[in-house]
Design a protein around this motif. Structure first.
Motif, PDB file in Angstrom:
ATOM      1  N   VAL A  71       0.819  -1.165  -0.012  1.00  0.00           N
ATOM      2  CA  VAL A  71      -0.053   0.035   0.011  1.00  0.00           C
ATOM      3  C   VAL A  71       0.803   1.191   0.041  1.00  0.00           C
ATOM      4  CG1 VAL A  71      -1.746   1.306   1.343  1.00  0.00           C
ATOM      5  CG2 VAL A  71      -2.062  -1.179   1.036  1.00  0.00           C
ATOM      6  N   THR A  72       1.902   1.258   0.788  1.00  0.00           N
ATOM      7  CA  THR A  72       2.908   2.323   0.660  1.00  0.00           C
ATOM      8  C   THR A  72       3.374   2.436  -0.585  1.00  0.00           C
ATOM      9  OG1 THR A  72       3.466   1.930   2.969  1.00  0.00           O
ATOM     10  CG2 THR A  72       5.091   3.324   1.624  1.00  0.00           C
ATOM     11  N   LEU A  73       3.813   1.476  -1.515  1.00  0.00           N
ATOM     12  CA  LEU A  73       4.534   1.705  -2.830  1.00  0.00           C
ATOM     13  C   LEU A  73       3.273   2.134  -3.697  1.00  0.00           C
ATOM     14  CD1 LEU A  73       6.644  -1.472  -3.034  1.00  0.00           C
ATOM     15  CD2 LEU A  73       7.558   0.979  -2.735  1.00  0.00           C
ATOM     16  N   LEU A  74       1.974   1.471  -3.706  1.00  0.00           N
ATOM     17  CA  LEU A  74       1.193   2.233  -4.340  1.00  0.00           C
ATOM     18  C   LEU A  74       0.804   3.543  -4.257  1.00  0.00           C
ATOM     19  CD1 LEU A  74      -1.249   1.054  -6.487  1.00  0.00           C
ATOM     20  CD2 LEU A  74      -2.746   0.955  -4.292  1.00  0.00           C
ATOM     21  N   GLY A  75       0.738   3.956  -2.935  1.00  0.00           N
ATOM     22  CA  GLY A  75       0.391   5.464  -2.733  1.00  0.00           C
ATOM     23  C   GLY A  75       1.748   6.213  -3.394  1.00  0.00           C
ATOM     24  N   ALA A  76       2.804   5.899  -3.257  1.00  0.00           N
ATOM     25  CA  ALA A  76       3.887   6.669  -3.550  1.00  0.00           C
ATOM     26  C   ALA A  76       3.913   6.660  -5.347  1.00  0.00           C
ATOM     27  CB  ALA A  76       5.327   5.917  -3.124  1.00  0.00           C
ATOM     28  N   THR A  77       3.382   5.312  -5.845  1.00  0.00           N
ATOM     29  CA  THR A  77       3.370   5.606  -7.216  1.00  0.00           C
ATOM     30  C   THR A  77       2.389   6.358  -7.779  1.00  0.00           C
ATOM     31  OG1 THR A  77       4.377   3.119  -7.306  1.00  0.00           O
ATOM     32  CG2 THR A  77       3.152   3.819  -9.237  1.00  0.00           C
ATOM     33  N   LEU A  78       1.265   6.324  -7.352  1.00  0.00           N
ATOM     34  CA  LEU A  78       0.372   7.293  -7.481  1.00  0.00           C
ATOM     35  C   LEU A  78       0.480   8.654  -7.302  1.00  0.00           C
ATOM     36  CD1 LEU A  78      -2.950   5.094  -6.457  1.00  0.00           C
ATOM     37  CD2 LEU A  78      -2.054   5.575  -8.787  1.00  0.00           C
ATOM     38  N   LEU A  79       1.314   9.160  -6.412  1.00  0.00           N
ATOM     39  CA  LEU A  79       1.685  10.351  -6.241  1.00  0.00           C
ATOM     40  C   LEU A  79       2.641  10.948  -7.122  1.00  0.00           C
ATOM     41  CD1 LEU A  79       2.140  10.496  -2.165  1.00  0.00           C
ATOM     42  CD2 LEU A  79       0.396  11.831  -3.625  1.00  0.00           C
ATOM     43  N   TYR A  80       3.597   9.763  -7.649  1.00  0.00           N
ATOM     44  CA  TYR A  80       4.651  10.132  -8.606  1.00  0.00           C
ATOM     45  C   TYR A  80       3.875  10.552  -9.880  1.00  0.00           C
ATOM     46  CZ  TYR A  80       8.322  10.061 -11.860  1.00  0.00           C
ATOM     47  OH  TYR A  80       9.136  10.220 -13.062  1.00  0.00           O
ATOM     48  N   LEU A  81       3.199   9.532 -10.353  1.00  0.00           N
ATOM     49  CA  LEU A  81       2.360   9.498 -11.571  1.00  0.00           C
ATOM     50  C   LEU A  81       1.430  10.671 -11.873  1.00  0.00           C
ATOM     51  CD1 LEU A  81       1.899   5.689 -12.409  1.00  0.00           C
ATOM     52  CD2 LEU A  81       3.543   7.121 -13.399  1.00  0.00           C
TER      53      LEU A  81
END
Length: 108
Positions: free
Chosen positions: A27-37
């Protein structure tokens, strides 16, 4: 016989903890990925995601904090959350240096 049952219960609980650790990381990686994209300066997709995806990324990051708080004491949970979030937010843009992950603006 009781020793075997106790051992099985310990393995079951330990397996659940590993599942929650993996879920917190995911979930942390998903949140960071969505923030970056959803950032306008990203180089992975041609157009950034809309602002609603940024809100979903923030919610995922906060949900990850809640998962870490369920696993660890408060100080360790906040440290783990911040550390994994920082590593993801630094690592994801570094992946765009590789041509495999990066889509150039001229290519369609």
């Amino acid at each position: 016989m009781m020793r075997i049952i106790t051992r099985c219960k310990q393995c079951f609980v330990r397996g659940k903890i590993h599942m929650w650790l993996f879920l917190g990381l995911l979930v942390t990686l998903l949140g960071a990925t969505l923030l970056y994209l959803s950032n306008k300066n990203q180089h992975v997709i041609t157009r950034p995601l809309t602002k609603s995806w940024r809100l979903i990324g923030i919610v995922c990051c906060l949900l990850a904090l809640l998962i870490w708080l369920q696993l660890f004491v408060v100080s360790a949970a906040i440290f783990t959350w911040l550390f994994t979030l920082n590593v993801a937010l630094v690592g994801i843009p570094l992946l765009t240096l590789n041509q495999f992950f990066c889509k150039n603006k001229g290519e369609e």
